[in-house]
Each structure stands twice: as structure tokens, then as C-alpha cells.
Motif scaffolding. Structure first.
Motif, PDB file in Angstrom:
ATOM      1  N   UNK A 660      -0.940  -3.118   2.405  1.00 58.01           N
ATOM      2  CA  UNK A 660      -1.605  -3.712   1.241  1.00 58.01           C
ATOM      3  C   UNK A 660      -2.091  -2.653   0.263  1.00 58.01           C
ATOM      4  N   UNK A 661      -2.661  -1.590   0.813  1.00 57.46           N
ATOM      5  CA  UNK A 661      -3.168  -0.520  -0.062  1.00 57.46           C
ATOM      6  C   UNK A 661      -2.057   0.107  -0.877  1.00 57.46           C
ATOM      7  N   UNK A 662      -0.922   0.352  -0.211  1.00 60.16           N
ATOM      8  CA  UNK A 662       0.200   0.960  -0.928  1.00 60.16           C
ATOM      9  C   UNK A 662       0.670   0.005  -2.025  1.00 60.16           C
ATOM     10  N   UNK A 663       0.812  -1.275  -1.700  1.00 65.03           N
ATOM     11  CA  UNK A 663       1.295  -2.213  -2.725  1.00 65.03           C
ATOM     12  C   UNK A 663       0.340  -2.273  -3.903  1.00 65.03           C
ATOM     13  N   UNK A 664      -1.000  -2.210  -3.628  1.00 66.45           N
ATOM     14  CA  UNK A 664      -1.897  -2.367  -4.764  1.00 66.45           C
ATOM     15  C   UNK A 664      -2.047  -1.067  -5.556  1.00 66.45           C
ATOM     16  N   UNK A 665      -1.835   0.082  -4.900  1.00 64.50           N
ATOM     17  CA  UNK A 665      -1.982   1.337  -5.642  1.00 64.50           C
ATOM     18  C   UNK A 665      -0.691   1.820  -6.301  1.00 64.50           C
ATOM     19  N   UNK A 666       0.412   1.410  -5.765  1.00 61.11           N
ATOM     20  CA  UNK A 666       1.688   1.797  -6.370  1.00 61.11           C
ATOM     21  C   UNK A 666       2.470   0.535  -6.708  1.00 61.11           C
TER      22      UNK A 666
END
Ligand code: ADP
Ligand code: MG
Length: 773
Positions: A660-666
Motif C-alpha cells: 500500500x505504501x509503495x502504491x500511494x507514494x509512487x
């Protein structure tokens, strides 16, 4: 200029801090830093900003035209305290404003600004001198959050700068004032630290009236503290005189569950008051006055002893409870109130995610004829004071951000609070009169398992994470940073060096790189963050996320079937049997046979997972994480494969969180959690090995014979037994651990390891072969 309502005026007069207004203002005028200590509820947060405001600070035409800034560690207090101060001053939220990460009411007219300490730190990376502000009030300093500690450190430097600049041009730049406010706990960390404040700041102690609170420990410590809290509340409500109940639980779900149960049992709408009830209430008042006259007792642990031998009258409880016989220990013994089961209870939740309006309800008096019962998290410990509380029920636990020092993984875990926190919680019952605190744990647990104080966050976090956060706030010189309680210089220095190796920090300027900024977004140790960022080629990201999650959680394999790590030479089954026989002499032959079979199964399962790529233990981990998910993440998979179910579950959670973090930051990276993830192909395996090498670039070992031949072929070995490696940066000798998939193969010339294990020899664990070009 200030226009308060008579009610507010009257309420203020009762606050202890208002008696010290002159002293406080004089201290602020004459010192750059002032420390104010006072019991929770004495009026620090709501009144001190008003003292400054009333003295003309923050007025555009005054000598100190800058804003009055107030920082809070918690959002819940930031918003509700701004509201309260605006209300007390008869101003709007444009003038007394708040700013939290996603919400602000700040305007050009703002005079007093409440904000979280994180917000102010971010502002400082743009405006280090805090030119907008005349005063910074740092509240709840005793909580010792990382941000608060860093803020105190930076601000101590800004004070100096502002003083120097204002000496040069008093018209343009005014000196800054700093007020540090704390509950009555360990102020010496701030006052006795000469690096932080060379001139010892004055400490103003606000003496609040604190009535005695009788502490009642449970005899036993129940596992289900919510259920136990429920029982305790029903007893208090049904048997004890008037007075609010404040209950400490750990989080939103527990709180909502308990609120629901209590509301069901004591419906909010009071049934029509019958004569009988009125009479009961009279009795209650009578009893109450009796109670006030008798000393409520100190924190008497002897209560527990009292119970011995005494027989008590079992009263009629709805809830069956196996330990009701500790009533005396709980202080219920001399209450003879009749059953008042259906008296209404005004149940309110209080936790940080609750909307502000709902939070503010705890300050209102409960409806006539009802008893207030607030179910709260530790926000009610020191940040928010609820009026009229006479009984505290404390589960003794809190949900806290925890860090794994090795891997930097953050998680929220429920654990015992500190003795100091428990004291703060108990104190909530003694604000308006003598009170009682019911602790849902035994005094033995309190004595043996509670820390005295909670450790400042900075000492609970992995240091390279602290350094990276500070760099991301543009604090470059971390080694000499004036922390209130500094970590060892040597470890700060090492952390900076590691961040340099990883490319997060420029090695000459010591400033954070763009790459480092991205790394700081992830709640994992910088080296794993690096792997995530560089692992985006060839569709490798889902694999890297799985790997990083597994590495962060730690080895999920049950270790019992390994050989004795001190004697890897005798690596046959018999030896394990011999070791076991030390303990279990009477073990039957059949049992031994069974164990042998189990071990066989263990090794074959290990081989199966290693099959993916026999040159890395970490890729074995990847394989097992994938297979677990593929099999539906079942307990039986764990059992068949010698895995710890809890570790596998944690890996799974972290995988989800990181995805989730990767999807929201990149936003341009397309990644999702695929339960049927295919194993990596040959190209991907190669990339993964490179990613691992880059992540463990500071953990390289080279075969000694290869080193000695100056990079030549060296000796030919059949397996890794007794093959000496040298650690690249320390020159120490080490050996591949027998649990490694590399152990039974030809040892690679160079490898990276994820763990050093010292037991007899130094062992290399979590090994990946570095490919020779
Ligand atoms: P401290 O910061 O010293 O702990 P506070 O300034 O937070 O003290 O609280 C002082 C008093 O103001 C407490 O008695 C509290 O109940 C009361 N108070 C705070 N906020 C509100 C509010 N929104 N409504 C009514 N009373 C409040
Ligand atoms: Mg306060």
C-alpha cells in the motif's frame, strides 16, 4: 481587551496555574527558556497561551508581534485545546487556530496556533528561525516522543540564533521565547543538560491540589482486560457513590466494544424516576459524605493482604465472576448501597480518531441523574482532563509504537505502560475529591513487569532511522545535535556512515539525497527501504516487498531441528540425538525414531524451498513466503513446513502495508499483492541477488583463501564446513552457518550476510552469494 464569559472566568479562577500567572509571565520576560511543571488538569495547556495573549504577545503593535505557537504530540489535544482556548477567549478559530497534518484553520488573523510537533518541525525545514513566532510553547514534554525531543533540541539552537540576530537588528528580528511544559516527571533531562541549555532554565512548579487516591490492585491479572473492566464498572456503578468513572483501555476497537456493552446494560434513556430510586439517591449522597470524611488511604497495596481471612457477603451480580472474592481488595467492602442496576450511565468514548465534536462531549456535565463514564485511550492520561472523575479503572496497558531495533520495523503493540504512567492515570481520580483507582492487574505484575518510566522514544528506535528522519528534516549535523538525552555519539556516527553507504546521505555534505528522502517514507530500516526503491526493475518489486517483509520480521523457520550451533562439525543426526539425551534420558527408541523422521521431513522441506535458487538463504525465504500465500496462508502449511505461524502472519501484514505504501507514494508504480505470485524467472533472480547485495553492501564477507591469492581462484572446496571467511570492513573471521542453504555446497568467493551470530565462532546467517562478473 479580553472578553470572557462569567462562567469561564469562574472556572479559570479555580485552576492552580492561574495563581501563578504573575510568576510565569515574569519568568518568561526575563528568561529565554522557562519550564513549567504541573499536575495534569492544573491548567497549563489552556491558560499559559492566554497569559501571553493577555499580556499583549502576538499583538501586531506589541514588542513581540509574532504568533504564540503551542505544540502537542497528539492530534486529539491539538484540535480540542485550540477550540477550548478560542472559546475561553471568545475568539474564533481564525484567531486561535490549529494545524495538524491534514487540517488547519490558520489565517492571517491567527494569534495563537496549536499544532502537532511534527507540523512545526516541517515548518522549520523552510523557516529555521521560526520568524513567524514570538513564543513556542512545547507541551507534554514528559512524553518524550522523538519529535518533541528533536524539537527541543532544534529550538535550543534557534534561540541562540534569534538572540544574535536581534542584537544586530532589533527592529527586524525579535528574540524568541520558549516555554516547555510537562507533567510532574523527570524534568532534570532538560535542566541538567548543559549542551541543550547552557543557562539552567527556571522551573516553575504549579502546585495543584491533589486529593488522595486509594489504589486497588487486582489479586489476579486477567487476560481479558475488557471483560474485567466491564465487571469492575458494573460494580462501581451499582455499589459506589456518585462520581465519574474514567476507564483506560488500549484502543478504538476495545473502547467501542465496551461502550456498546455498557450502553446495552445501562440504557442512556433513564426510566422514570421512581420513589424508590429517589430514596436510593439520597442514600447515595449520605454515603458519599461519609466517605469523604474517612481518609481515602494512600496507595495502599496492603489492601491485598487485608482480604485474607475476611469473609464477605457475596452480592448479587449479573455477571458471573470467579474472582469476586477480592471485593475487599477492591474497596467495595463497606458499601451497602442497594441494588441500583438500572440507573443510567452516560457512556462516552475518547480516542484520537474520534471527531472533535464527539471528543468535546467528555467535558460537558452528564445529564441530570446519570453517571459519567468515559472509556479512553491514554489521551486521557495527561493530554485531556475530564472533570468530575472519581473512579479510575486502569487496564495497565497501552498501544504503543514499537520498533525492532535490528530491522527498524514499526508496529503498534499492546504492552504494559510504565509505573509513572499508571501513576498519572490514577491521579485522574483525585482532581475534585478523594478517589479510587482500580488496577486490573496484580501488584506483583506492577512491581516486576512495569518499567519505572517509559523509555524516551529516541532510545527505542533503531538509530539509523532516527538519523534518516532528522536528515529528512534538514538537520545535517546529527552527531553534535543537542538531544535532551543523546544516543551514544559513536552510534550516531556509524548510522551516518551506513546512510552514506546506502546512498541516502551525501558523504561529503552529509545532507540527505533525493534517494534518501524517498527512503525516509518507509517504516522500515533504511537498508530495506533502499532495496524497495532499487528493486523496481524487471517487475521485481512484489518479490522485493516479500523479501523485505520477511527480513524485517525475522527468520520464520523453527530452529529446533538445527544442529548444535557450537559444533557444526558433527552434523549428523546422531549428534542431535545425543544432545537431546542430555535432557531426556528415558526417551524411548520409538520416540527417537519419530524425531528422526521429523528431522528428515524438515530437511527435505528446507531443500524444497531452497530449490528456487540454491545460492541464497534469502531467496529461500522468498519462496516460502510465496508458497504460504499460495497455499492460502494456513496453519497447516506452517506446521508442514516448520514455520512459526505468528511470524508468517506478521510477514503477511507487513507485505500488505508495504504494498500500500509503495502504491500511494509512487503513483506510477503498479503493484498489488498477488496471492498466486509466480516464482521469479532467471533474469529476476539475478536482479534480486543484486538488490540483496546492494542492501547489504556493508555486510560483505570474502573467502580467506581468495583474499590471500589476491582475487585468484583459491582452493576448491566441496562444502562450506570449516571454510574461513573474512568480514570485509572488520577483518574478523567467520563461517557459513550450518542452517544455510550454502553450507552443503561449494562456498562462494564472496557473499553478503544479513545476520552475524556469535556462538563459539562467528557465524554468517541469511547468506547470499555475490556473483562474480
Ligand atoms: P493541563 O494542561 O495542566 O493538564 P488543561 O489546561 O488541559 O490542564 O485543563 C484545565 C482544565 O480545563 C481542566 O479542568 C479541564 O477539564 C478543563 N477543560 C479543558 N478543555 C475543556 C473543554 N473543552 N471544555 C470544558 N473544560 C475543559
Ligand atoms: Mg495539558
Amino acid at each position: 481587551a479580553v472578553n470572557r464569559t462569567p462562567e469561564i472566568q469562574a472556572a479559570r479562577l479555580k485552576l492552580p496555574v492561574c495563581g501563578e500567572e504573575q510568576t510565569i509571565m515574569e519568568a518568561i520576560r526575563n528568561n529565554t527558556v522557562v519550564i513549567i511543571c504541573g499536575e495534569t488538569g492544573s491548567g497549563k495547556t489552556t491558560q499559559v497561551p492566554q497569559f501571553l495573549y493577555e499580556a499583549g504577545w502576538s499583538h501586531p503593535d506589541s514588542d513581540n508581534p509574532g504568533l504564540i505557537g503551542v505544540t502537542q504530540p497528539r492530534r486529539v489535544a491539538t484540535v480540542s485545546m485550540a477550540k477550548r482556548v478560542a472559546q475561553e477567549l471568545n475568539l474564533t478559530d481564525k484567531e486561535v487556530s490549529h494545524q495538524i497534518r491534514y487540517d488547519a484553520t490558520v489565517s492571517a488573523k491567527t494569534r495563537i496556533k496549536f499544532m502537532t510537533d511534527g507540523v512545526l518541525l516541517r515548518e522549520m525545514s523552510q523557516d529555521l528561525l521560526l520568524t513567524k513566532y514570538s513564543t513556542i510553547i512545547i507541551d507534554e514534554a514528559h512524553e518524550r516522543n522523538l519529535n518533541t525531543d528533536i524539537l527541543i533540541g532544534v529550538v535550543s539552537r534557534v534561540l541562540k540564533l534569534r538572540a544574535e540576530l536581534s542584537r544586530e537588528d532589533r527592529e527586524k528580528i525579535k528574540p524568541l521565547r520558549v516555554v516547555i511544559m510537562s507533567a510532574t516527571l523527570r524534568v532534570s533531562d532538560f535542566t541538567e543538560n548543559k549542551t541543550l541549555f547552557p543557562v539552567v532554565p527556571p522551573v516553575i512548579n504549579v502546585n495543584a491540589r491533589q486529593y488522595p487516591v486509594a489504589i486497588h490492585f487486582n489479586k489476579k491479572t486477567p487476560l481479558d482486560h475488557v471483560g474485567e473492566a466491564y465487571k469492575k464498572i458494573t460494580k462501581i456503578h451499582e455499589r459506589l457513590p456518585n462520581g465519574g468513572i474514567l476507564v483506560f483501555l488500549t484502543g478504538q476497537n476495545e473502547i467501542n466494544q465496551l461502550c456498546k456493552q455498557l450502553r446495552k446494560r445501562y440504557p442512556a434513556l433513564p426510566p422514570k424516576a421512581t420513589k424508590k430510586q429517589v430514596k436510593k439517591e439520597e442514600q447515595a449522597v449520605e454515603l458519599e459524605s461519609k466517605q469523604v470524611n474517612e481518609p481515602a488511604g494512600k496507595a495502599d497495596i496492603e489492601d491485598e493482604a487485608l482480604e485474607l481471612g475476611d469473609n464477605q457477603v457475596e452480592e448479587d451480580f449479573d455477571l458471573e465472576s470467579d474472582d469476586d472474592d477480592d471485593d475487599i481488595a477492591e474497596g467495595f467492602e463497606d458499601e451497602e448501597l442497594e441494588d441500583v442496576k438500572d440507573a443510567p450511565l452516560h457512556v462516552l468514548p475518547l480516542y484520537s480518531m474520534l471527531p472533535t465534536e464527539a471528543q468535546l462531549r467528555v467535558f460537558e456535565p452528564p445529564p441530570e441523574g446519570t453517571r459519567l463514564c468515559v472509556i479512553a485511550t491514554n489521551v486521557a492520561e495527561t493530554s485531556v482532563t475530564i472533570p468530575g472523575v472519581r473512579y479510575v479503572v486502569d487496564c495497565g496497558k497501552s498501544k504503543e509504537r514499537k520498533y525492532d531495533i535490528e530491522t527498524g520495523v514499526q508496529s503498534f503493540e499492546i504492552d504494559w505502560t510504565s509505573q509513572a504512567s499508571a501513576g498519572q492515570r490514577a491521579g485522574r481520580a483525585g482532581r475534585t475529591g478523594p478517589g479510587h483507582c482500580y488496577r486490573l492487574f496484580s501488584s506483583a505484575v506492577f512491581d516486576n513487569e512495569f518499567e519505572k518510566f517509559s523509555t524516551p522514544e529516541i532510545h527505542r528506535m533503531p538509530i539509523e532511522g532516527v538519523v534518516l528522519s532528522m536528515k529528512s528534516m534538514n538537520i545535517d549535523n546529527v552527531v553534535n545535535f543537542p538531544f535532551p538525552t543523546p544516543p551514544p555519539r559513536e552510534s550516531l556516527f556509524k548510522a551516518e556512515k551506513l546512510l552514506g553507504y546506502l546512498g541516502a546521505v551525501n558523504t561529503t555534505t552529509k545532507r540527505i539525497t533525493g534517494f534518501g528522502q524517498t527512503m525516509s517514507l518507509f517504516p522500515i530500516t533504511p537498508r530495506f527501504a533502499k532495496m524497495l526503491i532499487i528493486g523496481q526493475q524487471h517487475g521485481c518489486l512484489p518479490f522485493v516487498i516479500a523479501i523485505v517483509s520477511a527480513l524485517s520480521v525475522g527468520d520464520p523457520f523453527i530452529q529446533d531441528y538445527h544442529l548444535d550451533e557450537n559444533q557444526p562439525e558433527d552434523s549428523d543426526d546422531e549428534d542431535v540425538g545425543r544432545r537431546e539425551l542430555h535432557n531426556i534420558n528415558s526417551e524411548s527408541v520409538a520416540e527417537k525414531e519419530r524425531r528422526k523422521l521429523v528431522r528428515k521431513k524438515y530437511y527435505s522441506s528446507q531443500m524444497k524451498h531452497a530449490g528456487l535458487d540454491p545460492s541464497s538463504d534469502i531467496l529461500k525465504l522468498l519462496n516460502v513466503v510465496g508458497a504460504y500465500e499460495y497455499a492460502g496462508a494456513t496453519a497447516s502449511f506452517c506446521e508442514d513446513n516448520f514455520l512459526r505461524p505468528k511470524a508468517m502472519e506478521e510477514i503477511r501484514k507487513l507485505r500488505r502495508q508495504l504494498t500500500n505504501l509503495v502504491s500511494s507514494n509512487f503513483p506510477d508504480v503498479d503493484v498489488c499483492l498477488d496471492p498466486k505470485m509466480k516464482p521469479p524467472n532467471a533474469v529476476q533472480l539475478k536482479v534480486l541477488r543484486q538488490v540483496l547485495t546492494a542492501g547489504f553492501i556493508d555486510s560483505v564477507a570474502i573467502r580467506q583463501d581468495v583474499l590471500e591469492t589476491g582475487g585468484g581462484k583459491g582452493v576448491r572446496y566441496k562444502n562450506s564446513r570449516n571454510v574461513v571467511y573474512k568480514l570485509l570492513w572488520s577483518d574478523e573471521e567467520a563461517f557459513i552457518h550450518p542452517s544455510s542453504v550454502l553450507y552443503s555446497q561449494e562456498p562462494p568467493a564472496m557473499l553478503v550476510y544479513s545476520e552475524l551470530y556469535k556462538g563459539g565462532k562467528t557465524w554468517l546467517k541469511g547468506v547470499t552469494a555475490v556473483e562474480s562478473k
